[in-house]
Scaffold this motif. Structure first.
Motif, PDB file in Angstrom:
ATOM      1  N   LEU A  14      59.119  47.458  32.401  1.00 16.18           N
ATOM      2  CA  LEU A  14      59.566  45.714  32.508  1.00 16.18           C
ATOM      3  C   LEU A  14      59.729  45.274  33.769  1.00 16.18           C
ATOM      4  O   LEU A  14      60.335  46.064  34.754  1.00 16.18           O
ATOM      5  CB  LEU A  14      60.766  45.999  31.614  1.00 16.18           C
ATOM      6  CG  LEU A  14      60.852  45.941  30.017  1.00 16.18           C
ATOM      7  CD1 LEU A  14      62.105  46.445  29.591  1.00 16.18           C
ATOM      8  CD2 LEU A  14      60.192  44.740  29.457  1.00 16.18           C
ATOM      9  N   ALA A  15      59.500  43.984  34.009  1.00 20.05           N
ATOM     10  CA  ALA A  15      59.549  43.310  35.198  1.00 20.05           C
ATOM     11  C   ALA A  15      60.096  41.897  34.806  1.00 20.05           C
ATOM     12  O   ALA A  15      59.688  41.326  33.938  1.00 20.05           O
ATOM     13  CB  ALA A  15      58.419  43.534  36.084  1.00 20.05           C
ATOM     14  N   LYS A  16      61.068  41.472  35.940  1.00 16.68           N
ATOM     15  CA  LYS A  16      61.269  39.988  35.600  1.00 16.68           C
ATOM     16  C   LYS A  16      60.008  39.018  35.678  1.00 16.68           C
ATOM     17  O   LYS A  16      59.243  39.009  36.367  1.00 16.68           O
ATOM     18  CB  LYS A  16      62.298  39.570  36.921  1.00 16.68           C
ATOM     19  CG  LYS A  16      63.033  38.353  36.643  1.00 16.68           C
ATOM     20  CD  LYS A  16      63.945  37.913  37.813  1.00 16.68           C
ATOM     21  CE  LYS A  16      64.836  36.846  37.702  1.00 16.68           C
ATOM     22  NZ  LYS A  16      65.531  36.531  38.711  1.00 16.68           N
ATOM     23  N   THR A  17      60.341  38.217  34.602  1.00 20.02           N
ATOM     24  CA  THR A  17      59.015  37.221  34.542  1.00 20.02           C
ATOM     25  C   THR A  17      59.201  35.879  35.446  1.00 20.02           C
ATOM     26  O   THR A  17      60.226  35.702  35.921  1.00 20.02           O
ATOM     27  CB  THR A  17      59.164  36.594  32.996  1.00 20.02           C
ATOM     28  OG1 THR A  17      60.246  35.985  32.825  1.00 20.02           O
ATOM     29  CG2 THR A  17      58.906  37.614  32.080  1.00 20.02           C
ATOM     30  N   GLU A  18      57.730  35.540  35.900  1.00 20.84           N
ATOM     31  CA  GLU A  18      56.746  35.715  35.145  1.00 20.84           C
ATOM     32  C   GLU A  18      55.921  36.962  35.734  1.00 20.84           C
ATOM     33  O   GLU A  18      56.005  37.060  37.038  1.00 20.84           O
ATOM     34  CB  GLU A  18      55.808  34.707  35.279  1.00 20.84           C
ATOM     35  CG  GLU A  18      56.373  32.946  34.753  1.00 20.84           C
ATOM     36  CD  GLU A  18      56.808  33.345  33.251  1.00 20.84           C
ATOM     37  OE1 GLU A  18      56.378  34.185  32.549  1.00 20.84           O
ATOM     38  OE2 GLU A  18      57.368  32.296  32.769  1.00 20.84           O
ATOM     39  N   ILE A  19      55.471  37.665  34.964  1.00 17.70           N
ATOM     40  CA  ILE A  19      54.717  39.037  35.262  1.00 17.70           C
ATOM     41  C   ILE A  19      52.999  38.641  35.466  1.00 17.70           C
ATOM     42  O   ILE A  19      52.577  37.882  34.596  1.00 17.70           O
ATOM     43  CB  ILE A  19      54.930  40.091  34.566  1.00 17.70           C
ATOM     44  CG1 ILE A  19      54.247  39.594  33.203  1.00 17.70           C
ATOM     45  CG2 ILE A  19      56.528  40.401  34.484  1.00 17.70           C
ATOM     46  CD1 ILE A  19      54.464  41.239  32.224  1.00 17.70           C
ATOM     47  N   ASN A  20      52.542  39.629  36.325  1.00 17.18           N
ATOM     48  CA  ASN A  20      51.146  39.558  36.231  1.00 17.18           C
ATOM     49  C   ASN A  20      50.881  41.232  36.650  1.00 17.18           C
ATOM     50  O   ASN A  20      51.084  41.742  37.682  1.00 17.18           O
ATOM     51  CB  ASN A  20      50.481  38.962  37.668  1.00 17.18           C
ATOM     52  CG  ASN A  20      50.357  37.598  37.226  1.00 17.18           C
ATOM     53  OD1 ASN A  20      49.503  37.084  36.640  1.00 17.18           O
ATOM     54  ND2 ASN A  20      51.403  36.577  37.858  1.00 17.18           N
ATOM     55  N   GLN A  21      50.567  41.945  35.515  1.00 19.48           N
ATOM     56  CA  GLN A  21      50.392  43.255  35.411  1.00 19.48           C
ATOM     57  C   GLN A  21      49.073  43.855  35.270  1.00 19.48           C
ATOM     58  O   GLN A  21      48.237  43.036  34.568  1.00 19.48           O
ATOM     59  CB  GLN A  21      51.573  43.783  34.587  1.00 19.48           C
ATOM     60  CG  GLN A  21      52.845  43.935  34.867  1.00 19.48           C
ATOM     61  CD  GLN A  21      53.862  44.263  34.045  1.00 19.48           C
ATOM     62  OE1 GLN A  21      53.592  44.752  33.093  1.00 19.48           O
ATOM     63  NE2 GLN A  21      54.980  44.725  34.603  1.00 19.48           N
ATOM     64  N   SER A  22      48.746  45.118  35.430  1.00 20.62           N
ATOM     65  CA  SER A  22      47.385  45.584  34.981  1.00 20.62           C
ATOM     66  C   SER A  22      47.367  47.081  34.931  1.00 20.62           C
ATOM     67  O   SER A  22      48.495  47.814  35.421  1.00 20.62           O
ATOM     68  CB  SER A  22      46.457  45.194  36.186  1.00 20.62           C
ATOM     69  OG  SER A  22      46.743  45.722  37.518  1.00 20.62           O
ATOM     70  N   GLY A  23      46.244  47.582  34.499  1.00 25.37           N
ATOM     71  CA  GLY A  23      46.045  48.852  34.368  1.00 25.37           C
ATOM     72  C   GLY A  23      44.727  49.487  34.048  1.00 25.37           C
ATOM     73  O   GLY A  23      43.985  48.653  33.808  1.00 25.37           O
ATOM     74  N   ASN A  24      44.331  50.745  33.892  1.00 23.40           N
ATOM     75  CA  ASN A  24      43.062  51.174  33.729  1.00 23.40           C
ATOM     76  C   ASN A  24      42.812  52.164  32.511  1.00 23.40           C
ATOM     77  O   ASN A  24      43.981  52.765  32.232  1.00 23.40           O
ATOM     78  CB  ASN A  24      42.553  51.851  34.941  1.00 23.40           C
ATOM     79  CG  ASN A  24      42.352  50.990  36.168  1.00 23.40           C
ATOM     80  OD1 ASN A  24      41.767  49.834  35.944  1.00 23.40           O
ATOM     81  ND2 ASN A  24      42.230  51.482  37.333  1.00 23.40           N
ATOM     82  N   LEU A  25      41.838  51.868  31.747  1.00 23.83           N
ATOM     83  CA  LEU A  25      41.701  52.767  30.477  1.00 23.83           C
ATOM     84  C   LEU A  25      40.184  53.767  31.051  1.00 23.83           C
ATOM     85  O   LEU A  25      39.271  52.924  31.481  1.00 23.83           O
ATOM     86  CB  LEU A  25      41.593  52.102  29.306  1.00 23.83           C
ATOM     87  CG  LEU A  25      43.117  51.597  29.069  1.00 23.83           C
ATOM     88  CD1 LEU A  25      42.905  50.670  27.487  1.00 23.83           C
ATOM     89  CD2 LEU A  25      44.050  52.489  28.632  1.00 23.83           C
ATOM     90  N   ASN A  26      39.909  54.722  30.490  1.00 21.01           N
ATOM     91  CA  ASN A  26      38.969  55.362  30.435  1.00 21.01           C
ATOM     92  C   ASN A  26      37.871  54.955  29.713  1.00 21.01           C
ATOM     93  O   ASN A  26      38.166  54.653  28.372  1.00 21.01           O
ATOM     94  CB  ASN A  26      39.147  56.760  30.149  1.00 21.01           C
ATOM     95  CG  ASN A  26      39.890  57.727  31.358  1.00 21.01           C
ATOM     96  OD1 ASN A  26      41.048  57.210  31.687  1.00 21.01           O
ATOM     97  ND2 ASN A  26      39.462  58.538  31.932  1.00 21.01           N
ATOM     98  N   LEU A  27      36.500  54.837  30.089  1.00 19.05           N
ATOM     99  CA  LEU A  27      35.510  54.832  29.196  1.00 19.05           C
ATOM    100  C   LEU A  27      35.223  56.229  28.596  1.00 19.05           C
ATOM    101  O   LEU A  27      35.427  57.136  28.874  1.00 19.05           O
ATOM    102  CB  LEU A  27      34.234  54.399  29.997  1.00 19.05           C
ATOM    103  CG  LEU A  27      34.316  52.814  30.472  1.00 19.05           C
ATOM    104  CD1 LEU A  27      33.180  52.777  31.728  1.00 19.05           C
ATOM    105  CD2 LEU A  27      34.148  51.858  29.410  1.00 19.05           C
ATOM    106  N   PHE A  28      34.677  55.988  27.521  1.00 18.68           N
ATOM    107  CA  PHE A  28      34.104  57.437  26.822  1.00 18.68           C
ATOM    108  C   PHE A  28      33.077  57.841  27.405  1.00 18.68           C
ATOM    109  O   PHE A  28      32.010  57.542  28.008  1.00 18.68           O
ATOM    110  CB  PHE A  28      33.680  57.011  25.276  1.00 18.68           C
ATOM    111  CG  PHE A  28      33.000  58.434  24.487  1.00 18.68           C
ATOM    112  CD1 PHE A  28      34.101  59.125  24.206  1.00 18.68           C
ATOM    113  CD2 PHE A  28      31.800  58.636  24.309  1.00 18.68           C
ATOM    114  CE1 PHE A  28      33.818  60.413  23.586  1.00 18.68           C
ATOM    115  CE2 PHE A  28      31.479  59.710  23.754  1.00 18.68           C
ATOM    116  CZ  PHE A  28      32.375  60.499  23.296  1.00 18.68           C
TER     117      PHE A  28
END
Length: 223
Positions: free
Chosen positions: A30-44
């Motif tokens: 959780l972060a004070k808005t406005e937020i711009n967040q990101s992350g990575n997921l694995n391909l199969f």
């Protein structure tokens, strides 16, 4: 006939496909808005087997507190509700296109209704929270998710935060603090060939043959 059937079953078992699943996820704080967040997921990783299905789950959360003060000359009734709109995007173009009709992901806090005397204030006793976890069936883009050796793709989200007010008579001031966060998970289902059945060592086969021959000889003698 029995020997042939047994051998056939052994062969089918050796090459039978086994259904398996593998999952990956990320969760930003959780972060004070406005937020711009990101992350990575694995391909199969296609070396694991044949991809048969994939489901993406987006995670959105917010936490809102506010104080309302009646600045009018009469008592007022106020209805207040925090709202956080989260827009998700992906670096994988085919996935991004699938998510767009669901953007933004709207999180609505519980509605608060209060009657305030002249000069009176109301503050939320604890943060108001909202969660959303929509699922996306990715069966139509499996070929874009399956790569030899695997890899990753990115997801990002941004927020737009509001405090929706309805006031009889107007003249209410507000002070709002909102936090939000984004995350996601993906689950792959795939088939994996079973390892081949163990082949007996030549020495073991010889011992088995000798034992069978001994049994056959004993049966003849009894006869």
């Amino acid at each position: 006939m029995l020997k042939i059937t047994t051998a056939a079953l052994a062969t089918l078992t050796a090459f039978a496909a086994h259904a398996s699943t593998v999952s990956y996820s990320f969760q930003d704080p959780l972060a004070k808005t406005e937020i711009n967040q990101s992350g990575n997921l694995n391909l199969f990783d296609s070396t694991l087997g044949t991809l048969t299905g994939a489901t993406l789950t987006l995670d959105g959360a917010n936490s809102t507190t506010f104080t309302l003060t009646n600045t009018s000359a009469t008592a007022v009734t106020v209805k207040a509700q925090g709202e956080t709109d989260l827009s998700f995007n992906s670096t994988l173009a085919q996935l991004d296109a699938l998510m767009q009709p669901s953007n933004p992901l709207i999180l609505l806090d519980p509605l608060v209704t209060e009657t305030l005397a002249v000069g009176a204030s109301y503050s939320t006793p604890s943060p108001l929270t909202a969660l959303a976890n929509p699922n996306f069936d990715l069966s139509s883009i499996l070929s874009d998710l399956s790569v030899g050796g695997g890899g990753t793709f990115g997801l990002s989200c941004s927020s737009a935060t509001y405090l929706n007010l309805k006031v009889t008579g107007g003249n209410v001031s507000d002070n709002q603090t909102t936090q939000a966060s984004c995350g996601a998970s993906i689950t792959y289902t795939y088939t994996q060939a079973a390892p081949p059945a163990a082949v007996p060592e030549p020495g073991s086969l010889a011992l088995v043959g000798a034992a069978l021959a001994g049994i056959a000889l004993a049966v003849r003698r009894r006869a």
